[in-house]
Design a protein around this motif. Structure first.
Motif, PDB file in Angstrom:
ATOM      1  N   ILE A 144       0.838  -1.199   0.000  1.00 36.29           N
ATOM      2  CA  ILE A 144       0.000   0.000   0.000  1.00 36.29           C
ATOM      3  C   ILE A 144       0.870   1.246   0.000  1.00 36.29           C
ATOM      4  N   ALA A 145       1.944   1.220   0.802  1.00 34.48           N
ATOM      5  CA  ALA A 145       2.833   2.378   0.890  1.00 34.48           C
ATOM      6  C   ALA A 145       3.526   2.656  -0.429  1.00 34.48           C
ATOM      7  N   GLU A 146       3.898   1.591  -1.169  1.00 34.09           N
ATOM      8  CA  GLU A 146       4.559   1.765  -2.462  1.00 34.09           C
ATOM      9  C   GLU A 146       3.674   2.514  -3.452  1.00 34.09           C
ATOM     10  N   LYS A 147       2.350   2.418  -3.271  1.00 29.23           N
ATOM     11  CA  LYS A 147       1.406   3.101  -4.152  1.00 29.23           C
ATOM     12  C   LYS A 147       0.965   4.443  -3.585  1.00 29.23           C
ATOM     13  N   GLY A 148       1.630   4.878  -2.503  1.00 28.46           N
ATOM     14  CA  GLY A 148       1.300   6.168  -1.909  1.00 28.46           C
ATOM     15  C   GLY A 148       0.058   6.145  -1.049  1.00 28.46           C
ATOM     16  N   GLY A 149      -0.357   4.955  -0.605  1.00 24.02           N
ATOM     17  CA  GLY A 149      -1.603   4.841   0.132  1.00 24.02           C
ATOM     18  C   GLY A 149      -1.482   4.929   1.637  1.00 24.02           C
ATOM     19  N   VAL A 150      -0.261   5.046   2.172  1.00 26.47           N
ATOM     20  CA  VAL A 150      -0.072   5.209   3.611  1.00 26.47           C
ATOM     21  C   VAL A 150       0.331   6.655   3.875  1.00 26.47           C
ATOM     22  N   TYR A 151      -0.489   7.378   4.627  1.00 24.79           N
ATOM     23  CA  TYR A 151      -0.220   8.803   4.834  1.00 24.79           C
ATOM     24  C   TYR A 151      -0.847   9.272   6.141  1.00 24.79           C
ATOM     25  N   CYS A 152      -0.411  10.438   6.593  1.00 22.62           N
ATOM     26  CA  CYS A 152      -0.960  11.043   7.804  1.00 22.62           C
ATOM     27  C   CYS A 152      -1.872  12.202   7.420  1.00 22.62           C
ATOM     28  N   HIS A 153      -2.870  12.463   8.249  1.00 20.78           N
ATOM     29  CA  HIS A 153      -3.822  13.539   7.969  1.00 20.78           C
ATOM     30  C   HIS A 153      -3.151  14.911   7.963  1.00 20.78           C
ATOM     31  N   CYS A 154      -1.966  15.007   8.608  1.00 19.41           N
ATOM     32  CA  CYS A 154      -1.263  16.296   8.657  1.00 19.41           C
ATOM     33  C   CYS A 154      -0.484  16.576   7.382  1.00 19.41           C
ATOM     34  N   GLY A 155      -0.333  15.571   6.532  1.00 16.44           N
ATOM     35  CA  GLY A 155       0.423  15.744   5.294  1.00 16.44           C
ATOM     36  C   GLY A 155       1.889  15.395   5.421  1.00 16.44           C
ATOM     37  N   GLY A 156       2.328  14.999   6.628  1.00 16.61           N
ATOM     38  CA  GLY A 156       3.729  14.617   6.828  1.00 16.61           C
ATOM     39  C   GLY A 156       4.078  13.387   6.018  1.00 16.61           C
ATOM     40  N   GLY A 157       5.283  13.352   5.477  1.00 14.44           N
ATOM     41  CA  GLY A 157       5.643  12.291   4.543  1.00 14.44           C
ATOM     42  C   GLY A 157       6.483  11.172   5.105  1.00 14.44           C
ATOM     43  N   VAL A 158       6.849  11.221   6.394  1.00 13.43           N
ATOM     44  CA  VAL A 158       7.711  10.186   6.971  1.00 13.43           C
ATOM     45  C   VAL A 158       6.915   9.390   7.994  1.00 13.43           C
ATOM     46  N   ILE A 159       6.715   8.111   7.693  1.00 11.23           N
ATOM     47  CA  ILE A 159       5.945   7.223   8.562  1.00 11.23           C
ATOM     48  C   ILE A 159       6.873   6.126   9.076  1.00 11.23           C
ATOM     49  N   GLU A 160       6.925   5.961  10.384  1.00 14.36           N
ATOM     50  CA  GLU A 160       7.716   4.894  10.985  1.00 14.36           C
ATOM     51  C   GLU A 160       6.808   3.727  11.383  1.00 14.36           C
ATOM     52  N   VAL A 161       7.385   2.518  11.396  1.00 14.26           N
ATOM     53  CA  VAL A 161       6.634   1.316  11.752  1.00 14.26           C
ATOM     54  C   VAL A 161       7.186   0.744  13.051  1.00 14.26           C
ATOM     55  N   ASP A 162       6.312   0.587  14.050  1.00 16.38           N
ATOM     56  CA  ASP A 162       6.687   0.014  15.339  1.00 16.38           C
ATOM     57  C   ASP A 162       6.008  -1.343  15.472  1.00 16.38           C
ATOM     58  N   VAL A 163       6.804  -2.419  15.438  1.00 15.51           N
ATOM     59  CA  VAL A 163       6.270  -3.778  15.496  1.00 15.51           C
ATOM     60  C   VAL A 163       6.170  -4.237  16.946  1.00 15.51           C
ATOM     61  N   GLN A 164       4.964  -4.636  17.360  1.00 18.07           N
ATOM     62  CA  GLN A 164       4.731  -5.160  18.699  1.00 18.07           C
ATOM     63  C   GLN A 164       4.301  -6.615  18.612  1.00 18.07           C
ATOM     64  N   SER A 165       3.914  -7.213  19.741  1.00 16.23           N
ATOM     65  CA  SER A 165       3.614  -8.637  19.780  1.00 16.23           C
ATOM     66  C   SER A 165       2.501  -9.045  18.815  1.00 16.23           C
ATOM     67  N   GLY A 166       1.349  -8.385  18.893  1.00 15.17           N
ATOM     68  CA  GLY A 166       0.236  -8.785  18.056  1.00 15.17           C
ATOM     69  C   GLY A 166      -0.318  -7.669  17.203  1.00 15.17           C
ATOM     70  N   PHE A 167       0.461  -6.604  17.035  1.00 20.17           N
ATOM     71  CA  PHE A 167      -0.012  -5.486  16.219  1.00 20.17           C
ATOM     72  C   PHE A 167       1.154  -4.662  15.697  1.00 20.17           C
TER      73      PHE A 167
END
Length: 210
Positions: A144-167
């Motif tokens: 989804i991110a490769e197609k530009g589909g992951v974004y923040c409502h503020c328009g910021g372009g840098v999204i980090e991923v935090d991996v937890q146990s079940g989410f």
């Protein structure tokens, strides 16, 4: 120039869950009609039929939808050297791969390394209960991110991923907007697979395909 006459169809088995490689010859398709591909556990993984219109039809049982899908595969893509992913057309889950055998083996090995890496990144007291589901969720988010589909409502372009146990938690580095995505069960995976966009921000919901 040497032209390969072999290609490989690799499918996840709906019974045992393992991936099975099937070598296919260009010449076989001229005489085989409705050829069955069987897993080593005895489960029929697909029936392949040539249409005569530069397409093959894959009749594939899907464990998620509990039905069979008829999937069209373009002949040019099938015999191309690169790896092509085969998806469930309803849940958009990965059913297998087609293409060059070595390239498919490399892709599967990369997937396994990513699963192992995800498992190692989580502390021992906060382990991942289902690494395969977690990997598939991360893989879908990446698509989804490769197609530009992951974004923040503020328009910021840098999204980090935090991996937890079940989410997985997506975090905007600009405004701290967040989105939590469950990644522990088949239902969680189906929900993520139905998404075309993911928006971060307080009170926001996933955008589903219409």
């Amino acid at each position: 120039m040497v032209i390969s006459t072999l290609s490989t169809l690799a499918l996840y088995c709906s019974r045992c869950g393992k991936i099975q490689m099937h070598n296919l010859s260009r010449f076989d398709w001229k005489k085989d009609v409705g050829r069955q591909l069987t897993c080593s556990c005895g489960q029929c993984q697909a029936t392949v039929t040539g249409t005569g219109h530069n397409q093959y039809l894959l009749d594939v049982p899907c464990v998620v939808c509990e039905t069979n899908h008829i999937i069209c595969v373009d002949i040019k893509d099938f015999w191309r050297g690169k790896v092509n992913k085969i998806y469930c057309p309803i849940a958009n889950l990965e059913l297998g791969f087609s293409g060059d055998r070595l390239a498919i083996e490399h892709t599967i090995a990369e997937h396994q390394r990513e699963i192992d890496s995800v498992s190692r990144e989580v502390a021992s007291d906060d382990y991942i209960e289902n690494p395969q589901i977690m990997f598939e969720v991360l893989n879908k988010i990446h698509d989804i991110a490769e197609k530009g589909g992951v974004y923040c409502h503020c328009g910021g372009g840098v999204i980090e991923v935090d991996v937890q146990s079940g989410f997985v938690e997506l975090v905007c580095t600009h405004c701290d907007g967040r989105k939590v995505i469950k990644a522990n069960t088949e239902d969680d995976l189906q929900q993520v697979a139905s998404l075309v966009t993911i928006e971060l921000g307080p009170g926001r919901c996933f955008h589903h395909r219409h």
